[in-house]
Design a protein around this motif. Structure first.
Motif: not given
Length: 402
Positions: A5-6, A53-55, A81, A105, A111, A114
């Motif tokens: 997830t971003k 969530l990575s970013e 993150i 993105v 991802p 988003i």
């Protein structure tokens, strides 16, 4: 394998935030402190709690050097993150900027989901609930829906949905007449197929431009009108209706209201950010570097920034005090925002009225002092907007002081 997830936060740019002036004359709107933290910090901190969530990517058209210090500090606070800022070459709209930076993105890890947030929202940001609903319906997207009063609903994007399935049946951005009390909360969750939907909208705009010389062919697209409305017509989007707190932050008066909402929320999610004391009526945030005389009475709903000094016998309530300001002995500040490096003399009073439910054109509620304003001792400023570098030697009410 867990899903990736971003998060994307749409921060706008310097041509936005004009209704927040004079506070935004010398600082970007996303960096305006609310409840002791920059406005953009609140959705970012909420996103940082999302499992997997990575970013987090901030997209806007402020200069890179404006946002860089915040990004650096946030990266330090949330080291697990990746946090970055991507600057548009010009304002591209809420969907245009997303599409312009789609490769960034979608870079690995790619991802599955988003989250997208507008900057001018005060909310509890119920991302976990949105993810749960999204995984059940598997539409293209999920939108946060909030209830507002019927008299104000037409100021927002209005949502009509199926109460059993939460499927959006109809979406109109700022309709001419009332259709629903449920409105777009400015928080979204999409699958990566969002970019396919934006591409469709881009192609439709290109076709219109070929047939109509008044349609400008560019990358400017709005998420609400150009993407969400068609998705609603195709029954591809759902709504999570939230009864939790929500506020749009468009004006200085709304920033004071949002300040109170976030401070109240801290008591549940971040009590470590709140200050306690014999003369403190919570909720109150006081920066560690601020100096508050023990006889001063502070609160409720007060946020005091770095380097602020509050003298003996002062009274502060329902207010935001920005960095390095001096509130002298026995001075009163109520329903106001005091900008950075202001000086309020002894026995001065700066106050206003709480934000009205419906704004009246030409009527000022909350008092706002921009940076480096000096208020003489025993001077009363009520419901005024004061521009920077002013010296106020006499009392004033319901004025814009240039």
């Amino acid at each position: 394998m867990s899903s990736v997830t971003k998060g994307v936060i749409l921060v706008g740019g310097p041509s936005k935030g004009t209704r927040m002036r004079p506070l935004t004359l010398d600082r970007a709107k996303p960096l305006l402190p609310i409840a002791g933290k920059p406005m953009v910090w609140h959705p970012l901190a909420a996103l940082a709690k999302v499992p997997g969530l990575s970013e987090i990517i901030l997209i806007g058209f402020y200069e890179d050097n404006v946002m860089a210090p915040f990004v650096k500090e946030s990266q330090r606070e949330f080291p697990n993150i990746r946090i970055s800022y991507l600057r548009e070459y010009r304002s591209l709209g809420t969907a245009g900027g997303l599409y312009h930076f789609r490769d960034s993105v979608l870079r690995p890890p790619v991802p599955q989901h988003i989250f997208i947030c507008n900057i001018d929202i005060c909310s509890s940001f119920p991302f976990a609930e949105m993810l749960e609903l999204h995984n059940k319906h598997r539409g293209v997207g999920t939108i946060l829906g909030v209830k507002v009063k019927k008299e104000t609903a037409t100021r927002y994007g209005c949502i009509v949905s199926d109460p059993e399935t939460s499927q959006v049946l109809h979406y109109v951005e700022k309709p001419e007449s009332w259709i629903s009390n449920t409105v777009n909360g400015g928080v979204y969750m999409f699958d990566v197929s969002l970019f396919d939907e934006i591409k469709v909208a881009m192609d439709l705009k290109a076709t219109r431009a070929q047939n109509d010389p008044l349609v400008q062919l560019d990358e400017n697209l709005q998420l609400e009108q150009d993407v969400i409305a068609p998705l609603a017509a195709q029954r591809k989007i759902y709504v999570l209706e939230s009864n939790d707190f929500w506020k749009q932050i468009k004006t200085a008066a709304s920033a004071v209201t949002a300040n109170a909402l976030y401070l109240k929320d801290y008591s549940k999610i971040r009590p470590d950010l709140l200050s306690k004391g014999a003369n403190i009526t919570g909720p109150v945030f006081i920066d560690d570097s601020a100096v508050i005389d023990p006889t001063a009475k502070v609160g409720p709903n007060v946020a005091i920034g770095a380097g602020v000094t509050v003298g003996e016998g002062a009274r502060i309530a329902n207010a935001i005090l920005l960095e390095n300001s001096l509130i002298d002995k026995h001075t009163v500040v109520l329903n106001s925002i005091i900008g950075s490096d202001c000086r309020l003399g002894q026995w001065a009073r700066v106050d206003g009225e709480p934000e009205p439910e419906t704004a009246v054109k030409g009527q000022i509620s909350v008092s706002v002092l921009a940076s480096e304003v000096w208020v003489a001792p025993e001077t009363h400023i009520r419901s005024c907007i004061v521009l920077p570098n002013k010296s106020l030697g006499k009392s004033a009410a319901n004025q814009v002081l240039l």
